[in-house]
Structures are given as C-alpha cells and as structure tokens.
Design a protein around this motif. Structure first.
Motif, PDB file in Angstrom:
ATOM      1  N   PHE A  21       0.821  -1.219   0.000  1.00  0.00           N
ATOM      2  CA  PHE A  21       0.000   0.000   0.000  1.00  0.00           C
ATOM      3  C   PHE A  21       0.853   1.265   0.000  1.00  0.00           C
ATOM      4  O   PHE A  21       0.498   2.269   0.600  1.00  0.00           O
ATOM      5  N   SER A  49      -3.458   3.651   0.387  1.00  0.00           N
ATOM      6  CA  SER A  49      -3.960   2.659   1.339  1.00  0.00           C
ATOM      7  C   SER A  49      -5.392   2.234   1.028  1.00  0.00           C
ATOM      8  O   SER A  49      -5.883   1.254   1.578  1.00  0.00           O
ATOM      9  N   GLN A  75      -3.559  -3.993  -3.389  1.00  0.00           N
ATOM     10  CA  GLN A  75      -2.110  -4.075  -3.612  1.00  0.00           C
ATOM     11  C   GLN A  75      -1.783  -4.361  -5.069  1.00  0.00           C
ATOM     12  O   GLN A  75      -0.733  -3.964  -5.558  1.00  0.00           O
TER      13      GLN A  75
END
Length: 88
Positions: A29, A33, A37
């Motif tokens: 991240f 975030s 991913q």
C-alpha cells in the motif's frame, strides 16, 4: 476477494479483456492505502509512470481497471484530480 494477484489474473482471463496487465505498483500500500495491492493498468503503462500519475489524484488514486469485455470496452475508476491541478 481480489486480494491476491491470482484473483486479478483469473478475472482478466474470465472477462477476455486484452490490453491490460497486473501491476504490483501498490505493494504494501505504498501508493494508496485505499486501493488493492495489485492494480490492473494498461499494458503500455509502466509502473513508475503510474506512480507519477497517482500524485495528481486525491488520495493517490489513479485510474485503474475494474471490469472489461473482449470487445475492448473497459470500466475504469479513479479519484478526482487534485484541486491544485489547473489543466484538467
């Protein structure tokens, strides 16, 4: 749940969408975030280019692939461009 690379690869195969690839640009991240991913991005876009582009979007959320068709249609989502960017 689209947490692993294999989940995204399977979805790309299932939809038959060409011209897109899986990118590890958001591993750990580091870019955003609030994004997964693994990101699906245009095949011609390099990972570092995605990182450079991400800083121009709120929350570092650049355009990423969500769904596509074998005919070339694609659904892409992204955040709004940063308010400091004047050339939208």
């Amino acid at each position: 749940m689209f947490r692993e690379a294999e989940d995204w690869e399977r979805e790309l195969l299932r939809t038959g969408c060409e011209g897109w690839r899986l990118s590890p640009a958001n591993q750990s991240f580091q870019m955003s975030s609030s994004l997964p991913q693994w990101l699906v991005i245009p095949i011609a876009l390099l990972d570092w280019q995605l990182g450079d582009a991400a800083r121009h979007f709120r929350g570092s959320r650049p355009p990423v692939w969500c769904w596509g068709t074998p005919d070339g249609a694609a659904l892409v989502r992204m955040a709004d461009i940063q308010p400091t960017i004047t050339d939208r």
